[in-house]
Design a protein around this motif. Structure first.
Motif, mmCIF file in Angstrom:
data_model
loop_
_atom_site.group_PDB
_atom_site.id
_atom_site.type_symbol
_atom_site.label_atom_id
_atom_site.label_comp_id
_atom_site.label_asym_id
_atom_site.label_seq_id
_atom_site.Cartn_x
_atom_site.Cartn_y
_atom_site.Cartn_z
ATOM 1 N N ASN A 123 0.814 -1.221 0.000
ATOM 2 C CA ASN A 123 0.000 0.000 0.000
ATOM 3 C C ASN A 123 0.849 1.273 0.000
ATOM 4 O O ASN A 123 0.323 2.365 -0.204
ATOM 5 C CB ASN A 123 -0.927 0.010 1.212
ATOM 6 C CG ASN A 123 -1.909 -1.150 1.185
ATOM 7 O OD1 ASN A 123 -2.455 -1.470 0.131
ATOM 8 N ND2 ASN A 123 -2.123 -1.781 2.327
ATOM 9 N N ASN A 124 2.151 1.113 0.247
ATOM 10 C CA ASN A 124 3.051 2.268 0.255
ATOM 11 C C ASN A 124 3.643 2.433 -1.147
ATOM 12 O O ASN A 124 4.735 1.957 -1.446
ATOM 13 C CB ASN A 124 4.147 2.071 1.303
ATOM 14 C CG ASN A 124 4.993 3.321 1.484
ATOM 15 O OD1 ASN A 124 4.695 4.377 0.932
ATOM 16 N ND2 ASN A 124 6.058 3.199 2.261
ATOM 17 N N LYS A 125 2.916 3.139 -1.982
ATOM 18 C CA LYS A 125 3.301 3.271 -3.390
ATOM 19 C C LYS A 125 4.185 4.500 -3.576
ATOM 20 O O LYS A 125 3.821 5.597 -3.160
ATOM 21 C CB LYS A 125 2.057 3.349 -4.260
ATOM 22 C CG LYS A 125 1.190 2.082 -4.171
ATOM 23 C CD LYS A 125 -0.096 2.204 -4.969
ATOM 24 C CE LYS A 125 -0.924 0.926 -4.817
ATOM 25 N NZ LYS A 125 -2.199 1.011 -5.551
ATOM 26 N N ILE A 126 5.304 4.292 -4.222
ATOM 27 C CA ILE A 126 6.230 5.403 -4.433
ATOM 28 C C ILE A 126 6.145 5.954 -5.848
ATOM 29 O O ILE A 126 6.621 7.055 -6.124
ATOM 30 C CB ILE A 126 7.684 4.978 -4.123
ATOM 31 C CG1 ILE A 126 8.105 3.768 -4.977
ATOM 32 C CG2 ILE A 126 7.844 4.647 -2.648
ATOM 33 C CD1 ILE A 126 9.547 3.360 -4.789
ATOM 34 N N ILE A 127 5.534 5.184 -6.754
ATOM 35 C CA ILE A 127 5.310 5.643 -8.126
ATOM 36 C C ILE A 127 3.893 5.225 -8.535
ATOM 37 O O ILE A 127 3.503 4.067 -8.349
ATOM 38 C CB ILE A 127 6.333 5.041 -9.116
ATOM 39 C CG1 ILE A 127 7.747 5.516 -8.795
ATOM 40 C CG2 ILE A 127 5.963 5.413 -10.552
ATOM 41 C CD1 ILE A 127 8.815 4.881 -9.671
ATOM 42 N N GLU A 128 3.137 6.151 -9.087
ATOM 43 C CA GLU A 128 1.798 5.856 -9.598
ATOM 44 C C GLU A 128 1.598 6.580 -10.914
ATOM 45 O O GLU A 128 1.655 7.806 -10.975
ATOM 46 C CB GLU A 128 0.715 6.276 -8.608
ATOM 47 C CG GLU A 128 0.556 5.345 -7.416
ATOM 48 C CD GLU A 128 -0.688 5.650 -6.598
ATOM 49 O OE1 GLU A 128 -1.767 5.137 -6.962
ATOM 50 O OE2 GLU A 128 -0.575 6.403 -5.618
ATOM 51 N N ILE A 129 1.377 5.794 -11.968
ATOM 52 C CA ILE A 129 1.118 6.357 -13.301
ATOM 53 C C ILE A 129 -0.099 5.626 -13.860
ATOM 54 O O ILE A 129 0.008 4.484 -14.341
ATOM 55 C CB ILE A 129 2.321 6.190 -14.246
ATOM 56 C CG1 ILE A 129 3.588 6.800 -13.630
ATOM 57 C CG2 ILE A 129 2.021 6.825 -15.613
ATOM 58 C CD1 ILE A 129 4.846 6.538 -14.424
ATOM 59 N N GLY A 130 -1.250 6.239 -13.773
ATOM 60 C CA GLY A 130 -2.473 5.572 -14.203
ATOM 61 C C GLY A 130 -2.747 4.362 -13.334
ATOM 62 O O GLY A 130 -2.774 4.457 -12.101
ATOM 63 N N ASN A 131 -2.930 3.216 -13.992
ATOM 64 C CA ASN A 131 -3.172 1.960 -13.261
ATOM 65 C C ASN A 131 -1.883 1.274 -12.824
ATOM 66 O O ASN A 131 -1.926 0.283 -12.103
ATOM 67 C CB ASN A 131 -3.998 0.993 -14.114
ATOM 68 C CG ASN A 131 -5.405 1.497 -14.364
ATOM 69 O OD1 ASN A 131 -5.984 2.156 -13.495
ATOM 70 N ND2 ASN A 131 -5.946 1.220 -15.545
ATOM 71 N N PHE A 132 -0.747 1.802 -13.306
ATOM 72 C CA PHE A 132 0.550 1.195 -12.958
ATOM 73 C C PHE A 132 1.118 1.873 -11.721
ATOM 74 O O PHE A 132 1.100 3.101 -11.596
ATOM 75 C CB PHE A 132 1.529 1.334 -14.123
ATOM 76 C CG PHE A 132 2.912 0.822 -13.813
ATOM 77 C CD1 PHE A 132 3.177 -0.528 -13.809
ATOM 78 C CD2 PHE A 132 3.943 1.720 -13.515
ATOM 79 C CE1 PHE A 132 4.455 -1.002 -13.519
ATOM 80 C CE2 PHE A 132 5.217 1.251 -13.229
ATOM 81 C CZ PHE A 132 5.466 -0.116 -13.230
ATOM 82 N N SER A 133 1.626 1.054 -10.801
ATOM 83 C CA SER A 133 2.238 1.601 -9.592
ATOM 84 C C SER A 133 3.370 0.696 -9.132
ATOM 85 O O SER A 133 3.420 -0.486 -9.475
ATOM 86 C CB SER A 133 1.202 1.740 -8.472
ATOM 87 O OG SER A 133 0.694 0.473 -8.088
ATOM 88 N N ILE A 134 4.274 1.269 -8.393
ATOM 89 C CA ILE A 134 5.376 0.521 -7.790
ATOM 90 C C ILE A 134 5.363 0.810 -6.295
ATOM 91 O O ILE A 134 5.425 1.966 -5.874
ATOM 92 C CB ILE A 134 6.739 0.918 -8.394
ATOM 93 C CG1 ILE A 134 6.763 0.643 -9.901
ATOM 94 C CG2 ILE A 134 7.862 0.145 -7.692
ATOM 95 C CD1 ILE A 134 8.045 1.093 -10.573
ATOM 96 N N ALA A 135 5.263 -0.255 -5.509
ATOM 97 C CA ALA A 135 5.215 -0.114 -4.052
ATOM 98 C C ALA A 135 6.533 -0.553 -3.441
ATOM 99 O O ALA A 135 7.371 -1.199 -4.099
ATOM 100 C CB ALA A 135 4.064 -0.946 -3.482
ATOM 101 N N THR A 136 6.703 -0.227 -2.178
ATOM 102 C CA THR A 136 7.975 -0.531 -1.510
ATOM 103 C C THR A 136 8.214 -2.034 -1.377
ATOM 104 O O THR A 136 9.363 -2.479 -1.375
ATOM 105 C CB THR A 136 8.003 0.109 -0.117
ATOM 106 O OG1 THR A 136 6.798 -0.219 0.605
ATOM 107 C CG2 THR A 136 8.119 1.623 -0.210
ATOM 108 N N ASN A 137 7.150 -2.825 -1.287
ATOM 109 C CA ASN A 137 7.359 -4.273 -1.204
ATOM 110 C C ASN A 137 7.928 -4.829 -2.514
ATOM 111 O O ASN A 137 8.750 -5.746 -2.522
ATOM 112 C CB ASN A 137 6.065 -5.000 -0.826
ATOM 113 C CG ASN A 137 5.010 -4.952 -1.919
ATOM 114 O OD1 ASN A 137 4.884 -3.978 -2.655
ATOM 115 N ND2 ASN A 137 4.230 -6.019 -2.019
#
Length: 453
Positions: A123-137
């Motif tokens: 849930n800790n997302k560091i990048i969000e572009i539209g439906n794409f995201s990158i979280a710390t996990n």
């Protein structure tokens, strides 16, 4: 350059057992309990899974002893059938089986690390572009993959050192946890209910209707018990491989089967069956029942150790398959080279890249579900090869012969055939496994054409 023979029996056993035990045993019993609807069903699923796994390993050992070469199962399929079938197996290993497992296990490591360090979270997302995201996990999972890949590029002795350390630690830690639950975690109410009213199969379900429930429930248990074949991928690096591989398969799969059965019994004496069904993190719930918050933390650390060691085993062994394919001229030639430490560094790097992509995509869990049918298909072809090669190459030396041949290998083939057919009927998504396998056909044709030009 050539591989260095540095893997001995203990190393091999840790590769078998340490790679098999990842995160599955700590989680999937909840889903199995939901599907089977009874304590008897839960235990029978794990028992049959263990018997199937051991039957496969004890039969597979004959091929591994005959052909102890880098690539393992890929080599067996090529020598028994043809280069196309072998390539499709190797392609599926790279596309999903190995890399998807590496990604899933690395993310599991990261998720349980989050119990200690909340900053690590899906849930800790560091990048969000539209439906794409990158979280710390996901970031931590990728770091783990590349750290283990880097260690394995330094030589097989370092990979086996990591495997021995984390493999033995997780087995000892899991044994201690089971001991604590058996001695201090016995829940009188849970024991009475679980082995009383929750023991029997549901009254309103016939045996014919129940069989598909068993088979479908086994998707999770068979996945949790897979990867025992990985030891054969490193055949060229094993000391006295003709004896070491069959022995490690027998010891490793037997040990894991026993651990898995005892773990499920521990769940049943600590938690009421409905609580097992409703709690995905069943191991955490069982440990917390005895040790409270400390139990949650201890199980989180245990799963971190377990997944770290399992990922190392998958990373070490998988690269040898792509190396063998490249050496045969059916894959990119760069993957068929060893570095100065006599390990297939290019293959390790490509494997890490694709596993990282799967981590970022989040698609690995779906792909692994799709591919379990393909995994069983290739196991079927491999154990069938025991029969074919007995006829085709009767004079080839067999330092080890399949236990109880032909009955045990035949039993394995019958059981996984029944299970696979039920999967195709009752779990349609498993059919996508065919598509993943067949996606390698145009690649094979393109590479073959490129080689001929």
């Amino acid at each position: 350059m050539s591989f260095r023979k540095e893997i001995r029996l203990f190393d091999a056993v840790m590769l078998v057992a340490g790679t098999m035990i990842g995160s599955g045993i700590f989680i999937v019993s909840s889903d199995i309990a939901q599907k089977t609807q009874s304590v008897f069903g839960l235990l029978i699923v794990w028992l049959i899974t263990g018997l199937i796994t051991m039957a496969g390993a004890l039969s597979y050992g004959e091929l591994a002893a005959m052909m102890p070469q880098a690539g393992g199962q890929y080599v067996f399929l090529r020598k028994t059938y043809n280069s196309l079938i072998a390539f499709l197996y190797g392609w599926t290993v790279l596309a999903v089986i190995q890399t998807g497992t590496i990604a899933a296990v690395a993310v599991a490591f990261a998720n349980f690390t989050g119990n200690l360090f909340p900053f690590i979270s899906k849930n800790n997302k560091i990048i969000e572009i539209g439906n794409f995201s990158i979280a710390t996990n996901q970031i931590l999972a990728i770091i783990v993959i590349w750290l283990l890949t880097f260690i394995n590029t330094k030589g097989v002795k370092y990979g086996t050192l990591i495997q021995n350390l984390f493999g033995s630690t997780k087995i000892i830690a899991l044994a201690l946890l089971l001991l604590i639950i058996f001695v201090f975690g016995r829940n009188v109410v849970a024991i009475s209910e679980n082995f009383g009213k929750y023991w029997a199969l549901p009254e309103n379900v016939s045996l014919a209707e129940y069989l598909p429930l068993f088979a479908v429930a086994m998707i999770g248990s068979l996945f949790s018990s897979d990867a025992w074949n990985n030891i054969s991928f490193a055949g060229d690096e094993i000391v006295n491989a003709e004896k070491t591989i069959p022995r490690s398969l027998a010891i490793g799969t037997g040990l894991v089967t026993l651990i898995y059965l005892l773990t499920n019994v521990a769940y049943l004496i600590a938690l009421p069956f409905p609580q097992i069904q409703s709690n995905e993190l069943v191991a955490t719930a069982a440990a917390s029942q005895v040790l409270g918050q400390i139990g949650l933390l201890l199980v989180s650390v245990l799963i971190m150790i377990s997944t770290f060691g399992s990922d190392n085993g998958c990373i070490l062994s998988g690269a040898r398959v792509y190396y063998a394919m490249a050496k045969d001229g059916v894959f990119f030639s760069a993957l068929g080279k060893l570095n100065k430490n006599d390990v297939p560094q290019n293959a390790l790097v490509v494997q890490a890249i694709w596993a990282s992509v799967l981590c970022l995509s989040g698609a690995y869990s779906d792909l692994l579900g799709y591919v379990m049918f393909a995994v069983m298909l290739f196991y079927f072809l491999t154990i069938l090869a025991v029969f074919i090669l007995r006829k085709k190459m009767p004079d080839l030396p067999r330092p080890y012969k399949a236990v109880a041949y032909p009955f045990l290998p035949a039993l394995y083939l019958v059981l996984i055939t029944i299970i696979s057919i039920i999967w195709l009927i009752y779990e349609p998504y498993t059919r996508y496994g065919f598509l993943i396998v067949l996606s390698g056909l145009p690649v094979y044709v393109w590479l073959k054409k490129k080689r001929q030009d």
